[in-house]
Design an enzyme around this catalytic site. Structure first.
Site, mmCIF file in Angstrom:
data_model
loop_
_atom_site.group_PDB
_atom_site.id
_atom_site.type_symbol
_atom_site.label_atom_id
_atom_site.label_comp_id
_atom_site.label_asym_id
_atom_site.label_seq_id
_atom_site.Cartn_x
_atom_site.Cartn_y
_atom_site.Cartn_z
ATOM 1 N N ASP A 46 -3.504 4.944 -7.210
ATOM 2 C CA ASP A 46 -2.416 3.864 -7.255
ATOM 3 C C ASP A 46 -1.010 4.643 -7.310
ATOM 4 O O ASP A 46 -0.960 5.504 -6.845
ATOM 5 C CB ASP A 46 -2.552 3.040 -8.522
ATOM 6 C CG ASP A 46 -2.347 3.764 -9.876
ATOM 7 O OD1 ASP A 46 -1.893 5.075 -9.651
ATOM 8 O OD2 ASP A 46 -2.551 3.281 -10.905
ATOM 9 N N ARG A 48 1.601 4.231 -9.496
ATOM 10 C CA ARG A 48 2.567 4.500 -10.921
ATOM 11 C C ARG A 48 1.492 5.200 -12.190
ATOM 12 O O ARG A 48 2.215 5.214 -12.937
ATOM 13 C CB ARG A 48 3.283 3.478 -11.255
ATOM 14 C CG ARG A 48 4.337 2.940 -10.307
ATOM 15 C CD ARG A 48 5.098 1.557 -10.528
ATOM 16 N NE ARG A 48 5.757 1.093 -9.636
ATOM 17 C CZ ARG A 48 5.768 0.679 -8.611
ATOM 18 N NH1 ARG A 48 4.478 0.147 -8.456
ATOM 19 N NH2 ARG A 48 6.657 0.090 -7.762
HETATM 20 P P1 CNA Z 1 0.944 0.350 -9.528
HETATM 21 O O1 CNA Z 1 2.437 0.229 -9.923
HETATM 22 O O2 CNA Z 1 0.616 1.747 -9.082
HETATM 23 O O3 CNA Z 1 0.090 -0.301 -10.857
HETATM 24 C C1 CNA Z 1 -1.287 0.033 -11.021
HETATM 25 C C2 CNA Z 1 -1.316 -0.507 -12.369
HETATM 26 O O4 CNA Z 1 -2.952 -0.303 -12.520
HETATM 27 C C3 CNA Z 1 -0.914 0.312 -13.385
HETATM 28 O O5 CNA Z 1 -0.304 -0.443 -14.544
HETATM 29 C C4 CNA Z 1 -2.183 1.301 -13.907
HETATM 30 O O6 CNA Z 1 -1.942 1.556 -15.166
HETATM 31 C C5 CNA Z 1 -3.359 0.389 -13.719
HETATM 32 N N1 CNA Z 1 -4.477 1.055 -13.815
HETATM 33 C C6 CNA Z 1 -4.785 1.949 -12.392
HETATM 34 N N2 CNA Z 1 -6.017 2.094 -12.878
HETATM 35 C C7 CNA Z 1 -6.631 1.660 -13.862
HETATM 36 C C8 CNA Z 1 -7.951 1.500 -14.368
HETATM 37 N N3 CNA Z 1 -9.102 2.114 -14.066
HETATM 38 N N4 CNA Z 1 -8.102 0.764 -15.450
HETATM 39 C C9 CNA Z 1 -7.048 -0.039 -15.927
HETATM 40 N N5 CNA Z 1 -5.744 -0.149 -15.527
HETATM 41 C C10 CNA Z 1 -5.402 0.577 -14.432
HETATM 42 O O7 CNA Z 1 0.370 -0.632 -8.335
HETATM 43 P P2 CNA Z 1 0.805 -2.114 -7.982
HETATM 44 O O8 CNA Z 1 -0.542 -2.613 -7.309
HETATM 45 O O9 CNA Z 1 1.380 -2.759 -9.145
HETATM 46 O O10 CNA Z 1 2.050 -1.931 -7.229
HETATM 47 C C11 CNA Z 1 2.066 -2.642 -6.016
HETATM 48 C C12 CNA Z 1 2.123 -1.881 -4.683
HETATM 49 C C13 CNA Z 1 1.043 -0.634 -4.654
HETATM 50 C C14 CNA Z 1 1.649 -2.716 -3.764
HETATM 51 O O11 CNA Z 1 2.377 -3.029 -2.853
HETATM 52 C C15 CNA Z 1 0.465 -2.031 -3.005
HETATM 53 O O12 CNA Z 1 0.593 -2.227 -1.756
HETATM 54 C C16 CNA Z 1 0.828 -0.579 -3.351
HETATM 55 N N6 CNA Z 1 -0.568 0.254 -3.647
HETATM 56 C C17 CNA Z 1 -1.811 -0.281 -3.039
HETATM 57 C C18 CNA Z 1 -2.739 0.525 -3.155
HETATM 58 C C19 CNA Z 1 -4.114 0.085 -2.398
HETATM 59 O O13 CNA Z 1 -4.101 -0.715 -1.582
HETATM 60 N N7 CNA Z 1 -5.244 0.684 -3.065
HETATM 61 C C20 CNA Z 1 -2.689 1.819 -3.774
HETATM 62 C C21 CNA Z 1 -1.364 2.409 -3.960
HETATM 63 C C22 CNA Z 1 -0.384 1.536 -4.057
#
Ligand code: CNA
Ligand code: ZN
Length: 280
Positions: A46, A48
Site C-alpha cells: 500500500d 502509507r
Molecule cells: P493507503 O493510504 O496506503 O492506506 C491503506 C490503509 O490500509 C492504511 O490505513 C493501512 O493501515 C491499511 N492496511 C493495509 N494493509 C492492511 C491489512 N492487512 N489489514 C488491515 N489494514 C491494512 O492507501 P489508500 O488506498 O487509502 O490511498 C489511496 C491511493 C493509494 C489510491 O489512489 C490508490 O490508487 C493507491 N494505491 C493503490 C494500490 C493498489 O492498487 N493495490 C497500492 C498502493 C497505493
C-alpha cells in the site's frame, strides 16, 4: 428461510452483529469503499503503511532526492520524468501469479447475493476484476492499468496495452506506437479528474445505501474520502482497517473492526452465513 440461531455462548463483536443483520436480510444495498489495504495480503504494497508501504520504501531508496513521494502521481513530474512512475507501476500492476484476497472475494460474494449496490475501489491493481467483479457494480474511481494512451499534445492514441506491460516488466518506459510520445496508463493522477461515472454514481449511491463498508483505506485522498461523511445519518458505516480512518466511529451505529482485514472479512462472512464464499 430463517437463519439458524447461533449458540448463546458465542460472544458477539459489533462486526459479527452487523454480519448477522446482513444474514437476516436487513441490509440489501451495501456500498463498499476499498483501498490499497485490501491488496496487501496479496503482496501488493500500500502507500502509507509505516514500513512496508511504498512511501516508506521510496524514502529508503531515494532519501532526500525525493521530495514528496506523492509526486510520482503528479502529472507534471510524470511529463518531466516518467521513470519513477513506471518503476512503481511494476509493484502496482500485479502479474497473473497475484491472487485476489478474501476482501476482494467479499465484494463478489455480496454481488452474487444481490446485496451490493456498488463497490468503489481506489485501487489500480485490477484485482477486483480478477476476483470476478466488473462495472457497473465495480467502480474503479482512480482508473486502472487496463488501458493507456498517448499524452503527447494532440495525439491521444490508445496504446497497445500488451506492449506497455512488456515495457514495464522490462523496467523501461513505453512510448506511443503512432508518434513515439509519452504513454500514460489510465490511472488517475493527483489533480486529474476522476472518471465521469464516479460523479454520475456518487449521489445516488450515497443516498440509496443502507450500509457502507470501508475497507483498507486511510481515507486521505479526495474526493473519494468524502464518501463516508456524505452517508446520511442512521446508515451504519463499518470500517475494516488496521487504524481509524476519517470520521468513522464518531456516529452511533458505526462499527470499527480494527485489525487485520483478512481476519475481519473471515469473521464477517461467517456471521453472514457464507464463510466459504471468501475462501480461496
Ligand atoms: P493507503 O493510504 O496506503 O492506506 C491503506 C490503509 O490500509 C492504511 O490505513 C493501512 O493501515 C491499511 N492496511 C493495509 N494493509 C492492511 C491489512 N492487512 N489489514 C488491515 N489494514 C491494512 O492507501 P489508500 O488506498 O487509502 O490511498 C489511496 C491511493 C493509494 C489510491 O489512489 C490508490 O490508487 C493507491 N494505491 C493503490 C494500490 C493498489 O492498487 N493495490 C497500492 C498502493 C497505493
Ligand atoms: Zn502518440
Amino acid at each position: 428461510a430463517a437463519a439458524a440461531p447461533l449458540p448463546a455462548a458465542v460472544p458477539s463483536t459489533p462486526l459479527a452483529l452487523f454480519g448477522r443483520a446482513i444474514r437476516a436480510g436487513r441490509y440489501r444495498r451495501l456500498v463498499l469503499l476499498t483501498g490499497a489495504g485490501v491488496s496487501t495480503a496479496a503482496g501488493v504494497p500500500d502507500f502509507r503503511s509505516p514500513t512496508a508501504g511504498l512511501y516508506a520504501c521510496l524514502r529508503r531508496v531515494a532519501g532526500d532526492r525525493l521530495g514528496d513521494p506523492t509526486d510520482v502521481f503528479c502529472i507534471s513530474s510524470f511529463r518531466a520524468d516518467p521513470a519513477p512512475f513506471y518503476a512503481l507501476a511494476r509493484e502496482l500492476w500485479p502479474s497473473e501469479a497475484v491472487r485476489p484476497t478474501r476482501a476482494h472475494r467479499l465484494g463478489v460474494a455480496l454481488a452474487r447475493r444481490g446485496l451490493l449496490r456498488r463497490l468503489y475501489t481506489q485501487n489500480i491493481d485490477g484485482l477486483d476484476r480478477v476476483a470476478g467483479l466488473v462495472p457497473p457494480l465495480l467502480l474503479e474511481a482512480h482508473g486502472s492499468f487496463a488501458t493507456a494512451k498517448c499524452i503527447e499534445g494532440g495525439c491521444g492514441a490508445a496504446a497497445d496495452i500488451a506492449a506497455v506491460r512488456a515495457a514495464v516488466d522490462a523496467g523501461s518506459v513505453p512510448s506511443c506506437g503512432a508518434c513515439g510520445g509519452l504513454v500514460k496508463p489510465d490511472v488517475v493522477f493527483f489533480g486529474e479528474p476522476l472518471p465521469a461515472v464516479f460523479h454520475a454514481s456518487f449521489d445516488g449511491d450515497v443516498a440509496q445505501a443502507d450500509a457502507v463498508l470501508v475497507i483498507g483505506t486511510s481515507l486521505r485522498v479526495a474526493p473519494v474520502c468524502v464518501l463516508p461523511e456524505a452517508v446520511p445519518p442512521g446508515v451504519p458505516r463499518v470500517l475494516l482497517n488496521r487504524e481509524v480512518a476519517g470520521d468513522i466511529g464518531e456516529r452511533p451505529g458505526d462499527v470499527l473492526a480494527l485489525g487485520d482485514i483478512e481476519s475481519s472479512v473471515t469473521e464477517l462472512a461467517a456471521a453472514c452465513g457464507w464463510p466459504e464464499a471468501v475462501m480461496g
